[in-house]
Write an enzyme that holds these catalytic residues in place. Structure first.
Site, PDB file in Angstrom:
ATOM      1  N   LYS A 119       0.577  -1.407  -0.157  1.00  0.00           N
ATOM      2  CA  LYS A 119       0.433   0.224  -0.184  1.00  0.00           C
ATOM      3  C   LYS A 119       0.903   1.668  -0.156  1.00  0.00           C
ATOM      4  CE  LYS A 119      -4.183  -2.098   1.591  1.00  0.00           C
ATOM      5  NZ  LYS A 119      -4.567  -2.563   2.584  1.00  0.00           N
ATOM      6  N   LYS A 198      -6.677 -10.443 -15.370  1.00  0.00           N
ATOM      7  CA  LYS A 198      -7.510 -11.452 -14.051  1.00  0.00           C
ATOM      8  C   LYS A 198      -8.038  -9.837 -14.089  1.00  0.00           C
ATOM      9  CE  LYS A 198      -7.118 -11.021  -8.727  1.00  0.00           C
ATOM     10  NZ  LYS A 198      -7.781  -9.513  -8.807  1.00  0.00           N
ATOM     11  N   LYS A 201     -11.257  -4.077  -9.997  1.00  0.00           N
ATOM     12  CA  LYS A 201     -11.386  -2.764  -9.801  1.00  0.00           C
ATOM     13  C   LYS A 201     -10.697  -1.804 -10.266  1.00  0.00           C
ATOM     14  CE  LYS A 201     -12.028  -2.423  -4.808  1.00  0.00           C
ATOM     15  NZ  LYS A 201     -11.912  -3.484  -4.781  1.00  0.00           N
TER      16      LYS A 201
HETATM   17  P1  ADP Z   1     -10.243  -6.478  -7.061  1.00  0.00           P
HETATM   18  O1  ADP Z   1      -9.449  -6.700  -7.763  1.00  0.00           O
HETATM   19  O2  ADP Z   1     -11.396  -6.125  -7.529  1.00  0.00           O
HETATM   20  O3  ADP Z   1      -9.510  -4.407  -5.849  1.00  0.00           O
HETATM   21  P2  ADP Z   1     -10.456  -7.485  -3.976  1.00  0.00           P
HETATM   22  O4  ADP Z   1      -8.897  -7.201  -3.879  1.00  0.00           O
HETATM   23  O5  ADP Z   1     -11.636  -5.997  -3.482  1.00  0.00           O
HETATM   24  O6  ADP Z   1     -10.906  -7.358  -5.367  1.00  0.00           O
HETATM   25  O7  ADP Z   1     -11.311  -9.011  -3.977  1.00  0.00           O
HETATM   26  C1  ADP Z   1     -11.925  -9.757  -3.390  1.00  0.00           C
HETATM   27  C2  ADP Z   1     -12.503 -10.248  -3.024  1.00  0.00           C
HETATM   28  O8  ADP Z   1     -12.274 -10.916  -4.255  1.00  0.00           O
HETATM   29  C3  ADP Z   1     -11.451 -11.749  -3.024  1.00  0.00           C
HETATM   30  O9  ADP Z   1     -11.179 -12.273  -2.161  1.00  0.00           O
HETATM   31  C4  ADP Z   1     -10.092 -11.619  -4.129  1.00  0.00           C
HETATM   32  O10 ADP Z   1      -9.667 -13.746  -4.052  1.00  0.00           O
HETATM   33  C5  ADP Z   1     -12.177 -12.085  -5.305  1.00  0.00           C
HETATM   34  N1  ADP Z   1     -11.123 -12.302  -6.401  1.00  0.00           N
HETATM   35  C6  ADP Z   1     -11.397 -10.614  -6.877  1.00  0.00           C
HETATM   36  N2  ADP Z   1     -11.484 -10.410  -8.383  1.00  0.00           N
HETATM   37  C7  ADP Z   1     -10.641 -11.657  -8.455  1.00  0.00           C
HETATM   38  C8  ADP Z   1     -10.546 -13.010  -9.493  1.00  0.00           C
HETATM   39  N3  ADP Z   1     -10.736 -11.685 -10.995  1.00  0.00           N
HETATM   40  N4  ADP Z   1     -11.452 -14.091  -9.764  1.00  0.00           N
HETATM   41  C9  ADP Z   1     -11.021 -14.822  -8.439  1.00  0.00           C
HETATM   42  N5  ADP Z   1     -11.103 -14.331  -7.648  1.00  0.00           N
HETATM   43  C10 ADP Z   1     -11.340 -12.426  -6.930  1.00  0.00           C
END
Ligand code: ADP
Ligand code: TRP
Length: 321
Positions: A119, A198, A201
Site C-alpha cells: 500500500k 484478471k 476494479k
Molecule cells: P479487486 O481486484 O477488484 O480489487 P479485491 O481485491 O477487493 O478485488 O478482492 C475481493 C475478493 O474477491 C478477494 O477474496 C479476491 O480473491 C476475490 N477476487 C477478486 N477478483 C477476482 C477474480 N478476478 N477472480 C477470482 N477472485 C477474485
C-alpha cells in the site's frame, strides 16, 4: 438470531472491506465460496469499517459502502438467521484488544507486512493505522475463538500474524486464544476480465455483479476480441464460467456453429449472464436500508456478548481488572 446453532460447530469468521460495486470476479472468487461454506459453521460476517478508515476519509461514503456491503452478501444468499452479521465499529472489544496486541508485537515484525509495504509502494499515506492493521485483524479473529478464516490468497500473511498475536499473548499471560487456520478458496481460479487479464476494479475490466441488463450488455460489448482464430477467447472464457454456473452444456458446439460471429456470441453471453444474475439483482433491490440496520443490530448484540466475555478474561489476565 443464531440461537439454534449448535455451540459445538467450528467457528468461521471473515471480514468484508466496504469497498463497493462488486464484480463477477468477487462473486465467484469470494462471495459464492463463502455462501457454499458458512452454513456448516457458527459463522461471523463482519464489515470492517475501522479497517476501511485506514484509507477512506469520507464519512458519507463509509456509511453508504457499509450498508451496500451487507446488501451484497444478503443478496448473494447469506441468511442472517444462519450467520452473525455485524459492523466492526459497533463492537468496541476489537479496537481494545488490538491495542493490547500492539503492545505485544514489535515494529520490525509489523514492518514485514506485505499489505503495508504494497500500500505504501502504491502511494497510500503510511498512517499508523495502516501499519498496525494486522493487529486489529488479529483481534477480529481471536475474540471469537475462530477456527477458520476464509480469505483471498493476499490475506494469508494476515492470518499468520493473527496466530503470532495469539502465541505472544498466550506465552506472556494466559492461554486464552485459539490459533486460527485460513481457508483459501484455491479451486476457484481467476475470473478473467473484459480484456482477458484478471478481473479487478483497479483494471477497469469488470462485469458488475448487480448491474442492470443494459450495464451487463455494455460490459460484454466492450470485451476485447482481437484474438486470433474464430472463437474469441475472452468472450468464451467468461461464457464458460457462466455456462457452468447455469449447469448449461453445449457451449463449445454453439461457438463452433457461430464461428467469427462475434455479435451473436456476445449477445448469447449477455442473455446467459442476465439469466444467472437477475435473481440476485432482484433480491438485492428488495433489501431496504432498514432491513440492513436490523440485521446489524442483531449481529452486534451477539458479537458483543461473545467478545465481552473474552475481554473480561483478557482484562484480568493483563492486570487492568
Ligand atoms: P479487486 O481486484 O477488484 O480489487 P479485491 O481485491 O477487493 O478485488 O478482492 C475481493 C475478493 O474477491 C478477494 O477474496 C479476491 O480473491 C476475490 N477476487 C477478486 N477478483 C477476482 C477474480 N478476478 N477472480 C477470482 N477472485 C477474485
Ligand atoms: N484484511 C481483510 C481484507 O482486506 C479484511 C479483514 C479485516 C478480515 N478483518 C478480518 C478478513 C478478519 C478476515 C478476518 O480483505
Amino acid at each position: 438470531m443464531v440461537g439454534h446453532m449448535s455451540e459445538s460447530k467450528p467457528v468461521l469468521l471473515t471480514g468484508l472491506q466496504p469497498s463497493g460495486n462488486l464484480h463477477i470476479g468477487n462473486y465467484f472468487g469470494a462471495l459464492r465460496p463463502f455462501v457454499d461454506a458458512y452454513g456448516e459453521y457458527r459463522s461471523y460476517l463482519m464489515v470492517v469499517d475501522y479497517h476501511a478508515l485506514t484509507s477512506l476519509r469520507d464519512p458519507e461514503a463509509l456509511r453508504k459502502n457499509t450498508i451496500e456491503a451487507v446488501k451484497d452478501y444478503l443478496a448473494a444468499g447469506v441468511d442472517p438467521k444462519k450467520a452473525i452479521i455485524f459492523k466492526q465499529s459497533t463492537v468496541p472489544a476489537h479496537t481494545e484488544l488490538a491495542w493490547i496486541f500492539d503492545c505485544l508485537v514489535t515494529v520490525p515484525f509489523l514492518m514485514q507486512g506485505h499489505a503495508y509495504k504494497d500500500k505504501v509502494a502504491k502511494g497510500l499515506e503510511a498512517n499508523a493505522g495502516l501499519f498496525t492493521y494486522p493487529m486489529l485483524m488479529a483481534a477480529d479473529i481471536l475474540l471469537y475463538d475462530t477456527d477458520v478464516v476464509p480469505v483471498g490468497e493476499d490475506q494469508r500473511q494476515h492470518i499468520e500474524y493473527a496466530r503470532e498475536a495469539a502465541t505472544k499473548f498466550n506465552n506472556a499471560y494466559e492461554s486464552l486464544f485459539k490459533e486460527p487456520g485460513e481457508m483459501i478458496f484455491t479451486n476457484v481460479g481467476t475470473v478473467p476480465g473484459t480484456d482477458g487479464a484478471k478481473m479487478s476494479k483497479s483494471y477497469k475490466n469488470t462485469i458488475p455483479l448487480f448491474g442492470s441488463k443494459d450495464e451487463l450488455a455494455k460490459a460484454v460489448m466492450s470485451i476485447v476480441t482481437d484474438s486470433s482464430g474464430d472463437v474469441p477467447a475472452n468472450v468464451y472464457n467468461i461464457h464458460q464460467l457462466i455456462s457452468l454456473a447455469l449447469f448449461k452444456s453445449g457451449l463449445e458446439k454453439f461457438y463452433q456453429e457461430h464461428k467469427g460471429q462475434y455479435k451473436v456470441l456476445k449477445e448469447a453471453l449477455i442473455e446467459d449472464l442476465d439469466r444467472y444474475l437477475a435473481p440476485m439483482r432482484e433480491r438485492r433491490a428488495s433489501i431496504t436500508d432498514a432491513d440492513v440496520a436490523r440485521v446489524l443490530e442483531d449481529g452486534a448484540r451477539e458479537a458483543h456478548a461473545v467478545s465481552e466475555a473474552k475481554m473480561e478474561m483478557v482484562r484480568k489476565a493483563i492486570g487492568v481488572a
